[in-house]
Enzyme design. Structure first.
Site, PDB file in Angstrom:
ATOM      1  N   VAL A 286       0.831  -1.211   0.000  1.00 15.96           N
ATOM      2  CA  VAL A 286       0.000   0.000   0.000  1.00 15.96           C
ATOM      3  C   VAL A 286       0.860   1.254   0.000  1.00 15.96           C
ATOM      4  O   VAL A 286       0.559   2.247  -0.673  1.00 15.96           O
ATOM      5  CB  VAL A 286      -0.948  -0.008   1.219  1.00 15.96           C
ATOM      6  CG1 VAL A 286      -1.702   1.310   1.320  1.00 15.96           C
ATOM      7  CG2 VAL A 286      -1.918  -1.166   1.135  1.00 15.96           C
ATOM      8  N   ALA A 287       1.985   1.207   0.738  1.00 11.50           N
ATOM      9  CA  ALA A 287       2.859   2.373   0.827  1.00 11.50           C
ATOM     10  C   ALA A 287       3.532   2.673  -0.503  1.00 11.50           C
ATOM     11  O   ALA A 287       3.749   3.830  -0.862  1.00 11.50           O
ATOM     12  CB  ALA A 287       3.915   2.149   1.902  1.00 11.50           C
ATOM     13  N   ILE A 289       2.526   1.833  -3.700  1.00 11.71           N
ATOM     14  CA  ILE A 289       1.678   2.135  -4.849  1.00 11.71           C
ATOM     15  C   ILE A 289       1.064   3.530  -4.719  1.00 11.71           C
ATOM     16  O   ILE A 289       0.377   3.820  -3.737  1.00 11.71           O
ATOM     17  CB  ILE A 289       0.550   1.092  -4.983  1.00 11.71           C
ATOM     18  CG1 ILE A 289       1.130  -0.294  -5.252  1.00 11.71           C
ATOM     19  CG2 ILE A 289      -0.413   1.481  -6.099  1.00 11.71           C
ATOM     20  CD1 ILE A 289       0.097  -1.395  -5.309  1.00 11.71           C
ATOM     21  N   GLU A 291      -1.677   5.221  -5.263  1.00 11.41           N
ATOM     22  CA  GLU A 291      -3.045   4.907  -5.671  1.00 11.41           C
ATOM     23  C   GLU A 291      -3.748   6.050  -6.410  1.00 11.41           C
ATOM     24  O   GLU A 291      -4.589   5.817  -7.270  1.00 11.41           O
ATOM     25  CB  GLU A 291      -3.889   4.512  -4.440  1.00 11.41           C
ATOM     26  CG  GLU A 291      -3.514   3.199  -3.799  1.00 11.41           C
ATOM     27  CD  GLU A 291      -2.414   3.332  -2.755  1.00 11.41           C
ATOM     28  OE1 GLU A 291      -2.133   2.344  -2.065  1.00 11.41           O
ATOM     29  OE2 GLU A 291      -1.840   4.437  -2.634  1.00 11.41           O
ATOM     30  N   ASP A 333      -2.526  20.068 -43.559  1.00 15.35           N
ATOM     31  CA  ASP A 333      -3.202  20.304 -44.829  1.00 15.35           C
ATOM     32  C   ASP A 333      -2.970  21.760 -45.224  1.00 15.35           C
ATOM     33  O   ASP A 333      -2.714  22.612 -44.364  1.00 15.35           O
ATOM     34  CB  ASP A 333      -4.696  20.012 -44.668  1.00 15.35           C
ATOM     35  CG  ASP A 333      -5.434  20.035 -45.989  1.00 15.35           C
ATOM     36  OD1 ASP A 333      -4.802  19.719 -47.011  1.00 15.35           O
ATOM     37  OD2 ASP A 333      -6.623  20.371 -45.992  1.00 15.35           O
ATOM     38  N   ASP A 620      -9.178  18.939 -42.449  1.00 17.66           N
ATOM     39  CA  ASP A 620     -10.582  19.306 -42.314  1.00 17.66           C
ATOM     40  C   ASP A 620     -11.500  18.481 -43.198  1.00 17.66           C
ATOM     41  O   ASP A 620     -12.716  18.558 -43.065  1.00 17.66           O
ATOM     42  CB  ASP A 620     -10.785  20.801 -42.614  1.00 17.66           C
ATOM     43  CG  ASP A 620     -10.266  21.188 -44.000  1.00 17.66           C
ATOM     44  OD1 ASP A 620      -9.808  20.277 -44.731  1.00 17.66           O
ATOM     45  OD2 ASP A 620     -10.318  22.380 -44.339  1.00 17.66           O
ATOM     46  N   ASP A 624      -8.813  13.516 -44.944  1.00 16.51           N
ATOM     47  CA  ASP A 624      -7.831  13.630 -43.869  1.00 16.51           C
ATOM     48  C   ASP A 624      -8.100  12.656 -42.720  1.00 16.51           C
ATOM     49  O   ASP A 624      -7.214  12.403 -41.901  1.00 16.51           O
ATOM     50  CB  ASP A 624      -7.831  15.051 -43.295  1.00 16.51           C
ATOM     51  CG  ASP A 624      -7.426  16.094 -44.319  1.00 16.51           C
ATOM     52  OD1 ASP A 624      -6.507  15.810 -45.096  1.00 16.51           O
ATOM     53  OD2 ASP A 624      -8.043  17.171 -44.352  1.00 16.51           O
ATOM     54  N   ASN A 713      -1.991   8.500   0.979  1.00 20.01           N
ATOM     55  CA  ASN A 713      -1.868   8.334  -0.473  1.00 20.01           C
ATOM     56  C   ASN A 713      -3.066   8.862  -1.237  1.00 20.01           C
ATOM     57  O   ASN A 713      -2.919   9.479  -2.310  1.00 20.01           O
ATOM     58  CB  ASN A 713      -1.665   6.855  -0.815  1.00 20.01           C
ATOM     59  CG  ASN A 713      -0.254   6.374  -0.492  1.00 20.01           C
ATOM     60  OD1 ASN A 713       0.563   7.135   0.014  1.00 20.01           O
ATOM     61  ND2 ASN A 713       0.022   5.120  -0.771  1.00 20.01           N
ATOM     62  N   ASP A 717      -2.268  13.394  -0.114  1.00 25.09           N
ATOM     63  CA  ASP A 717      -1.344  13.729  -1.191  1.00 25.09           C
ATOM     64  C   ASP A 717      -2.024  14.251  -2.454  1.00 25.09           C
ATOM     65  O   ASP A 717      -1.370  14.873  -3.306  1.00 25.09           O
ATOM     66  CB  ASP A 717      -0.502  12.501  -1.566  1.00 25.09           C
ATOM     67  CG  ASP A 717       0.638  12.276  -0.580  1.00 25.09           C
ATOM     68  OD1 ASP A 717       0.731  13.049   0.394  1.00 25.09           O
ATOM     69  OD2 ASP A 717       1.415  11.323  -0.776  1.00 25.09           O
TER      70      ASP A 717
END
Length: 877
Positions: A286-287, A289, A291, A333, A620, A624, A713, A717
């Site tokens: 958990v620490a 990753i 998240e 173009d 356009d 294209d 997390n 953060d």
């Protein structure tokens, strides 16, 4: 032999039809063989399938495993938080994906609802989807062409094919067979599905329907063109795989070490120690990753789209914001993108030596100049509506705009000298004549191609007098016409003669008196000059790709400084004749591609991508669309077709090339900010992992609970990371070369920054836990948590820049950083509330003294990070 190389009789014979059309029995038989004139639908991915796909990310899989284990261990709160975050990320991803391109649907909408055909010798109105190869279709002005066909009859037929070929001027059609292989835009005896008849009438034999038409081929190219992952997506995906695997291995090793310790200790009950060891390993996962990373990247990109929208760039796909920042090539173009898509008179020639543009003071004009304007306006079918829009041929519209600009409203001329008779424009004659009474004299006014008009003139107006045309005069006129043509101008000649009667015939278009020439071009947009220059300064190469003639394209490109000394230009046919190896060898020198097909455009984009260049494609038209999808970022013009818009990642509402350069600047800033946010998140996570590993080595209690780590997390953060995503751009952002698309997101010193900051935070947390352990395990967890959360909150200030301190960067430039820190302080304060402490494992005896020690250590980490910039300065991230 191709249909455009065959005579009309041979075409009808090869299609097993006749000018009387198909019989009803033959219609029934061919229906079984050919089906319907429509483009098959491609199955779309279901919403559920999109939702499930979002859970295939390696980091997401690790979190799912953690959440399931938490449920089995009875930790419901932690598992619910993880599931909630994963579902939120998935919903955001699916919502963006559901806005994906719907090019094929737009192609279907362009189909003509009904068509006039000849069957069994009788005219009938049928649905366009019921057309068959061999049907004979009747075409008139205003008709959308429902299928590809070979003309078998044509009277003054003009067709606008710009959506397919890129040309702004209507194509003049005839029934004559062509002897050589001819590019699509030059097949004057063929007409194509999705184009528009603007003048004349004709009959065509249907040669292709449905997906076999040129429009159908475009649809197939759109299907086959692969949507590219952006550089950021590729980097995050690659890193996620490595991080997910590394975290699993690390967690397993930690659990194994703990388990060995437990078994070597011969405890009476191994269940509780093993459970604690398992929770320790989960805490590491958990620490480590981040998240909230995917959500934060999505939010920062979304903020970027709002910035770009204010600068006339609408983002249809969020990752396009970041992709723009790494763009190294813009394949653009010409018509309507670099140019105004509006034919404009830019020069004139009067045989008496006057060869500059008129003044807007008609009273000062010579007789020749006055007569030239009269012929240009009166032998002309175009008009300007009240809304300022034109109807009719763009070349004729340029003439009446020119008259208005010179101070002679075209309506006043037409009211003063009404048309008495006319000889309409004919593609075989290449001219048009009208009869008017001017100054009590009946005059035949004629305009047309210079070669044709000069050949019909026996006299010339010189210095107000009519004199016989000599060979010297003819050479002078042809030379001037050549000069104009070499500048890619479209040139028209103007002549007249007195007639005895209003009743005129084609035979009367002879013995004319030559008056002058007018030169026209679809001119570049004024602002594009600076945009191309700014793009070059930023290390971005601009490449012109157009359906127009090479001479015209090269002249415009040279004027815009796209085509430089030593550069090369290719037509589509020339491109088809060179190998992929030769194309790649000369690619950097080729600045102009003319007369290209949709297949050519995809090949050009693909070649640049093989050169490892992030490639943008502007356009356009329908032609294209495949390349817009194939490109790393497709940029459609707001005035373009729905097909082009649906195939694009970004739409310019002002059709302005300048907006692309501005968008690139925003994209570069956003990528830099995403790197800052990423460094911020991983620095904090690394600090937590270091603290956990040291605790494991020292055989201490785990410094954090799973809930504490998820709170930091996912909640704490997120706000600072988003605030970093709102940092203003550096002044030199457009002075740098495009970054290498293979560059890691941790390149440019970012990895060193993460390791340094993470180590500093980790050491502070370790010291804080050690002090707490002198009181109790519970106190050590509370102090470690406090130091970690405050360190990570304060880190937002040094994270704003790798070269400047927070004071140097200026707090007022990004007030969101201060607000984010205040919010984080408030969130931490919530964890200290009496009824909340228990959930976050903060004991009641955790007081002001312990908080001051933990907070002091956190403040020290920020001071060290800022001092490092002064003592050991580094390059900007």
């Amino acid at each position: 032999m191709k249909h455009y190389q065959e005579s009309t009789e041979t075409v009808l014979e090869s299609l097993k039809t006749s000018s009387s059309g198909l019989s009803m029995d033959e219609v029934a038989r061919r229906r079984e063989e050919q089906g319907y004139n429509e483009i098959a639908r491609k199955d779309k991915q279901s919403t559920l399938s999109m939702f499930i796909d979002t859970f295939k990310d390696p980091m997401v899989i690790v979190l799912l495993i953690v959440a399931i284990i938490q449920i089995l261990l009875g930790e419901a709160i932690e598992s619910l938080i993880i599931f909630a975050v994963l579902i939120l990320n998935s919903i955001l991803s699916v919502v963006q994906t559901k806005k994906a391109e719907d090019s094929l649907e737009s192609l279907r909408k362009m189909s003509t609802p009904s068509t006039t055909v000849i069957r069994d010798g009788r005219t009938a109105n049928i649905e366009s989807r019921e057309l068959l190869v061999g049907d004979v279709v009747v075409l008139e002005a205003g008709n959308n062409i429902p299928a590809d066909g070979r003309l078998i009859e044509a009277e003054s037929l003009q067709v606008v094919e710009g959506s397919l070929t890129g040309e702004s001027v209507p194509s003049e059609k005839s029934i004559e067979a062509l002897n050589e292989d001819t590019p699509l835009a030059d097949r004057i005896n063929m007409v194509f599905s999705g184009t528009l008849v603007t003048y004349g009438r004709a009959k065509m034999a249907v040669t292709e329907i449905g997906e076999d038409t040129e429009m159908g081929k475009v649809a197939q190219l759109i299907q086959s063109a692969s949507a590219k992952q952006t550089p950021l997506q590729l980097k995050l995906e690659a890193f996620s795989k490595k991080l997910g695997l590394g975290i699993l291995i690390l967690s397993i090793l930690i659990f194994a070490v703990q388990a060995v310790r437990i078994f070597l200790g011969n405890p009476d009950d191994i269940y509780v120690p093993l459970l604690n060891a398992f929770m320790f390993a989960i805490a590491v996962a958990v620490a480590a990753i981040p998240e909230a990373l995917q959500s934060i990247v999505t939010i920062v990109l979304s903020v970027g789209t709002n910035k770009m929208a204010k600068q006339h760039a609408i983002i249809r796909q969020l990752p396009a914001v970041e992709t723009l920042g790494s763009t190294g090539v813009i394949c653009t173009d010409k018509t309507g993108t670099l140019t105004q898509n509006k034919m404009t008179v830019v020069d004139e020639f009067i045989p008496n030596g006057e060869s500059s543009l008129f003044s807007n003071k008609p009273e000062t004009w010579s007789e020749s100049e006055r007569l030239l304007i009269q012929i240009a306006v009166l032998a002309n079918d175009s008009t300007i509506t009240e809304k300022g829009e034109t109807s009719g041929d763009p070349t004729e519209a340029a003439l009446i705009y020119y008259s208005n600009k010179q101070g002679v409203p075209y309506e006043s001329l037409r009211e003063k000298y009404p048309r008495l008779a006319e000889l309409p424009f004919d593609s075989s004659r290449k001219r048009m004549s009208t009869v008017h009474n001017i100054n009590d004299e009946t005059l035949l006014l004629t305009k047309g191609g210079p070669d044709v008009i000069i050949s019909l003139c026996s006299r010339i107006k010189m210095n107000g007098e009519v004199v016989d045309m000599t060979e010297e005069h003819v050479d002078m006129l042809l030379q001037k016409n050549e000069e104009f043509s070499n500048q890619a101008f479209r040139v028209l000649a103007f002549a007249y003669k007195p007639v005895d009667s209003e009743a005129v015939a084609i035979e009367d278009e002879s013995d004319l008196i030559f008056v002058g020439l007018l030169a026209m071009i679809d001119p570049p947009r004024e602002e594009v000059y600076h945009a191309v220059e700014d793009a070059a300064k930023a290390g971005i190469k601009t490449v012109m790709i157009t359906g127009d003639h090479k001479t015209t394209a090269r002249a415009i490109a040279r004027d815009l400084n796209i085509f430089k000394e030593g550069d090369l230009s290719y037509t589509g046919q020339e491109l088809d004749q060179i190998s992929d190896e030769d194309l790649l060898a000369n690619l950097e020198k080729i600045s102009v591609y003319a007369r290209v097909t949709p297949e050519n455009k995809i090949r050009i984009v693909d070649a640049w991508q093989k050169k490892n260049q992030i490639t943008a494609m502007t356009g356009d038209g329908v032609n294209d669309a495949p390349a817009l999808k194939q490109a790393d970022i497709g940029i459609a013009m707001g005035s373009g077709t729905d097909v082009a818009k649906d195939a694009s990642a970004m739409i310019l509402t002002d059709d302005n090339f300048v907006s692309i350069v501005r968008a690139v600047s925003v994209g570069r800033t956003i990528y830099s900010n995403i790197k800052k946010a990423t460094a911020y998140l991983f620095s904090g996570n690394l600090g937590a992992v270091i603290a956990i590993l040291v605790a494991l080595f020292m055989n201490w209690v785990s410094p954090f609970t799973t809930l504490q780590l998820l709170f930091i997390n996912l909640v704490n953060d997120s706000l600072p990371a988003i605030a970093l995503g709102l940092e203003p751009g550096e002044p030199t952002v457009m002075d740098e070369k495009p970054r290498d698309p293979n560059e890691s997101i941790f390149a440019g010193g970012t990895l060193k920054t993460v390791v340094f900051r993470g180590t500093v935070i980790g050491i502070a947390v370790i010291i804080s836990q050690f002090i707490g352990l002198q009181y109790s395990n519970e106190m050590s967890i509370a102090m470690a948590f406090t130091t970690l959360i405050l360190s990570r909150s304060l880190q937002v200030f040094p994270a704003r820049s790798t070269t400047q301190t927070s004071i140097q960067a200026g707090f007022s430039k990004n007030k969101f950083v201060i607000l984010a820190f205040i919010a984080c302080a408030g969130l931490y304060g919530i964890t200290l509330l009496p009824f909340v402490r228990e959930f976050f494992s903060i004991p009641t005896d955790f007081g002001l003294t312990e908080w001051a020690i933990a907070a002091g250590l956190a403040l020290a980490t920020t001071i060290i990070m800022e001092l490092k910039k002064i003592v050991l300065p580094s390059k900007a991230v």
